[in-house]
Motif scaffolding. Structure first.
Motif, short mmCIF file in Angstrom:
data_model
loop_
_atom_site.label_atom_id
_atom_site.label_comp_id
_atom_site.label_asym_id
_atom_site.label_seq_id
_atom_site.Cartn_x
_atom_site.Cartn_y
_atom_site.Cartn_z
N GLU A 224 -8.71 -43.32 -10.46
CA GLU A 224 -9.92 -43.80 -9.79
C GLU A 224 -10.43 -44.84 -10.98
N LYS A 225 -10.43 -44.47 -12.28
CA LYS A 225 -10.89 -45.45 -13.29
C LYS A 225 -10.25 -46.79 -13.05
N GLU B 147 -7.95 -47.93 -10.99
CA GLU B 147 -8.25 -48.61 -9.62
C GLU B 147 -9.61 -49.55 -9.54
N LEU B 148 -10.65 -48.91 -10.05
CA LEU B 148 -12.02 -49.75 -10.12
C LEU B 148 -11.84 -50.76 -10.95
N ARG B 149 -11.08 -50.48 -12.24
CA ARG B 149 -11.23 -51.55 -13.19
C ARG B 149 -10.31 -52.91 -12.38
N ASP C 98 -9.76 -53.45 -9.51
CA ASP C 98 -10.68 -54.15 -8.39
C ASP C 98 -11.91 -55.20 -9.17
N PHE C 99 -12.36 -54.92 -10.04
CA PHE C 99 -13.32 -55.64 -10.75
C PHE C 99 -12.78 -56.99 -11.28
#
Length: 411
Positions: A246-247, A249-251, A253-254
């Motif tokens: 999750e970490k 994936e979020l990074r 996407d940002f």
């Protein structure tokens, strides 16, 4: 292209990689790697080794793994992976005065993709686990130390960090007249910059940024970073590490959102570098402007615009594509290092992007032209986009990427 030609080129590429193979014993341990060239480049370079591994995995996966193990051995305590490992010649140890047998700068972060490519062929979960922690530390270093403004876009402080040393992309930063470029002359400010890092920064990223006149959020570096962060999330999922999946994936996407929001120029339909604290856009059209295809971060409409640049004979679709700058640019020179020449790794990256967007026809055409160029001129460092003639190092390792092109030609 007939099978006999493909077999001949592939066998020659395998011989090249065996020729450039090196074993170095340090601190009671043997390290195995492939030098980029057995005359000009005898150490180990970060992105070169990733490309070597992409080729090696097809016929010697154990050595492909050792190639990356050797690369990771140079990792610093802060997590960075330097662009050069196993520095032995005296002048290199002085040039990169780090107190280690490595440089202090980094290079394109494509290691995760290389590890994953090996894993896809071998299914070696133990190797994936072995590489995962060092890669997490490297990407965490990039996200903290190399993103000073917190926008998800990593910065580089020397042209060498991009691997694209002499690109016209940097001319305005260094005050270079594109029509009067001299390679030897441009090497002077680049070497001075390394010396500033050696003696004024301690190779701490904040200090490097302070003393460097080169502060760039490069489009290619951020596409590599975004795509490989996604790959790191895939590794985490495979290893059942939900938190880090999750970490990352979020990074990723940002980073993706800010590549799209800040690095795209609607007027030209391409992506560019951002320079300095005010993020001045460096509008020099190169194949690296098209790398969001490789990263898979654009929609179909933007992808079509990028591909239209590639297939235009007035920009990049020469007899032997893809030149490293738009042929209309005043700096274009078909034989000058990174200023119009063709490189097999650049073509390989472009081909991956074409495949991601369903353009198998173009991917196959570019693969065939690349293989033909290597067959005609050998495994050179770079090539003339108009004639296919080879230049630079004569036994260049990453030109063995033709093995991967051959293996995937009709898949």
């Amino acid at each position: 292209m007939d099978q006999a030609t493909l077999d001949r080129v592939r066998q020659a590429a395998e011989r090249l990689l065996y020729r450039n193979r090196r074993t170095l014993r340090k601190n009671g341990r043997d390290y195995h790697f492939t030098c980029p060239d057995d005359v000009m480049y005898q150490g180990q370079w970060l992105w070169d080794s990733c490309f070597h591994a992409m080729a090696l995995r097809w016929f010697d996966p154990d050595f492909a793994k050792n190639e990356l193990r050797s690369l990771i051995s140079g990792q610093w305590p802060d997590g960075r992976i330097p662009n050069m490992v196993h520095l032995r010649p005296f002048y290199r140890r002085i040039e990169h005065f780090t107190g280690r047998d490595t440089s202090g700068i980094t290079q394109p972060p494509i290691i995760a993709d290389a590890v994953w490519a090996i894993y896809e062929l071998t299914g070696d979960t133990a190797f994936l686990e072995e590489m995962f922690q060092p890669l997490c530390r490297y990407h965490d270093w990039l996200s903290v130390d190399r993103d000073p403004d917190g926008d998800g876009l990593i910065s580089v402080y020397h042209p060498w960090e991009t691997g694209i040393d002499n690109s016209p992309r940097w001319d305005s930063i260094f005050g270079v007249d594109p029509k009067k470029f001299k390679r030897w002359k441009f090497n002077i400010p680049k070497t001075r910059l390394i010396m500033r890092f050696n003696f004024l920064s301690g190779y701490k990223s904040a200090s490097m940024r302070r003393v460097s006149l080169f502060d760039v959020e490069a489009i290619d570096m951020n596409c590599y970073y975004c795509k490989n962060t996604i790959t790191l999330a895939r590794m985490a999922e495979e290893l059942r590490d939900t938190d880090r999946r999750e970490k990352y994936e979020l990074r990723a996407d940002f980073t993706k959102q800010n590549i799209l929001n800040k690095m795209y120029d609607p007027a030209t339909g391409a992506f560019y570098d951002l320079e300095g604290r005010d993020e001045r856009m460096l509008k020099v059209l190169t194949p690296f402007s098209l790398l969001p295809l490789y990263a898979g971060i654009v929609d179909e409409d933007r992808a079509a615009h990028l591909i239209s640049h590639l297939t235009d004979s007035k920009t990049f679709w020469t007899e032997y594509p893809v030149p490293t700058v738009d042929v209309r640019h005043p700096a274009f020179d078909p034989v000058q290092y990174w200023r119009g020449t063709v490189w097999v790794n650049t073509n390989w990256l472009t081909i991956q992007g074409l495949r991601r967007y369903g353009r198998e026809d173009l991917a196959r055409e570019l693969s065939i032209r690349t293989i033909d160029m290597v067959d005609r001129s050998g495994f050179r460092e770079y090539y003339d986009p108009l004639t296919g003639q080879g230049h630079g190092a004569a036994h260049f390792g990453w030109s063995s990427l033709v093995i991967d092109l051959i293996e995937t030609l009709d898949r």
